[in-house]
Design an enzyme around this catalytic site. Structure first.
Site, mmCIF file in Angstrom:
data_model
loop_
_atom_site.group_PDB
_atom_site.id
_atom_site.type_symbol
_atom_site.label_atom_id
_atom_site.label_comp_id
_atom_site.label_asym_id
_atom_site.label_seq_id
_atom_site.Cartn_x
_atom_site.Cartn_y
_atom_site.Cartn_z
ATOM 1 N N GLU A 78 -0.448 -8.895 4.378
ATOM 2 C CA GLU A 78 -0.124 -8.976 6.770
ATOM 3 C C GLU A 78 -1.733 -9.067 7.196
ATOM 4 O OE1 GLU A 78 -0.590 -4.427 6.241
ATOM 5 O OE2 GLU A 78 -0.208 -6.273 4.974
ATOM 6 N N CYS B 167 1.009 -1.274 -0.208
ATOM 7 C CA CYS B 167 0.176 -0.174 -0.040
ATOM 8 C C CYS B 167 0.884 1.482 -0.298
ATOM 9 C CB CYS B 167 -1.072 0.183 0.995
ATOM 10 S SG CYS B 167 -2.554 1.874 0.889
ATOM 11 N N HIS C 141 -3.350 -5.507 1.344
ATOM 12 C CA HIS C 141 -2.535 -5.970 2.680
ATOM 13 C C HIS C 141 -2.784 -7.223 2.679
ATOM 14 C CE1 HIS C 141 -2.223 -1.749 4.187
ATOM 15 N NE2 HIS C 141 -3.506 -1.382 2.637
#
Length: 223
Positions: free
Chosen positions: A196, A85, A194
């Protein structure tokens, strides 16, 4: 294996990225934006957030942070680097990746679980996936539209450097539904979604994002 996670003023996903590294089996090492030292890490993650408040263009100030000079040099020498991002935006501003990220075409912030297709497994961060594999990870951005000139887009496609592509609806107007790209060497990857946030079944919509982190760890072990 020691994976550095950079914190800029305004970073908000650095702790999530560090946890993803640990869940994958690595050691997360905190790197401070004002410290021009990578402390001997084996790879680096530039996390999401709003570095320096996203003043000017997103990532435009972060590229001048002291930590970025050794990072750029190391990346050009082969160090695996993942920009997520805002980290993707910073990699483009630092000219480690081509193109730019601009405001979403619908002019609204988008936050949703996003289906993606893995287009390339020939990178340090996606080698653990299968080409064509479909995954779901969260997406959240206001300036996520990937743009580049026609020649650059054609080169990315021809050289297999589109890493992940949006499926279903394009959430931000990215050209050719591109969600992530890599450099020619395959060690630097940037993507808007994302991974993560999708490493544990308790908190993520899936665990599909874990492969980004296990891929780089396994590659470092093999090396």
């Amino acid at each position: 294996m020691r994976i550095g996670v950079v914190t800029f003023p305004g970073s908000l996903d650095d702790r999530d990225a560090g946890r993803a590294v640990r869940v994958a089996g690595g050691e997360a090492v905190a790197l401070w934006h004002g410290d021009a030292d990578l402390h001997g890490v084996d790879a680096v993650v530039l996390p999401g957030g709003f570095s320096y408040g996203d003043y000017l263009r997103c990532g435009a100030i972060a590229r001048f942070a002291p930590v970025m000079q050794p990072l750029v040099d190391a990346a050009r020498g082969g160090l695996p680097v993942l920009g997520i991002c805002n980290g993707f935006q910073t990699l483009c501003e630092s000219h480690l990746l081509p193109g730019a990220l601009i405001r979403n075409d619908h002019r609204k912030f988008v936050c949703r679980d996003q289906r993606l297709r893995v287009e390339s497994t020939a990178t340090a961060w996606t080698s653990g996936y299968e080409q064509g594999q479909e995954i779901v990870v969260p997406l959240k951005n206001g300036e996520g539209g990937f743009v580049a000139d026609q020649r650059t887009l054609d080169e990315l496609e021809a050289e297999g450097r589109v890493v992940v592509r949006y499926l279903d609806d394009n959430p931000n107007g990215s050209y050719r539904d591109i969600a992530g790209i890599t450099n020619a060497r395959g060690n630097v990857v940037g993507l808007m979604p994302h991974p993560e946030h999708a490493v544990e079944s308790l908190t993520g919509p899936t665990t599909d994002g874990l492969g980004f982190f296990t891929s780089v760890l396994e590659g470092l072990i093999r090396a």
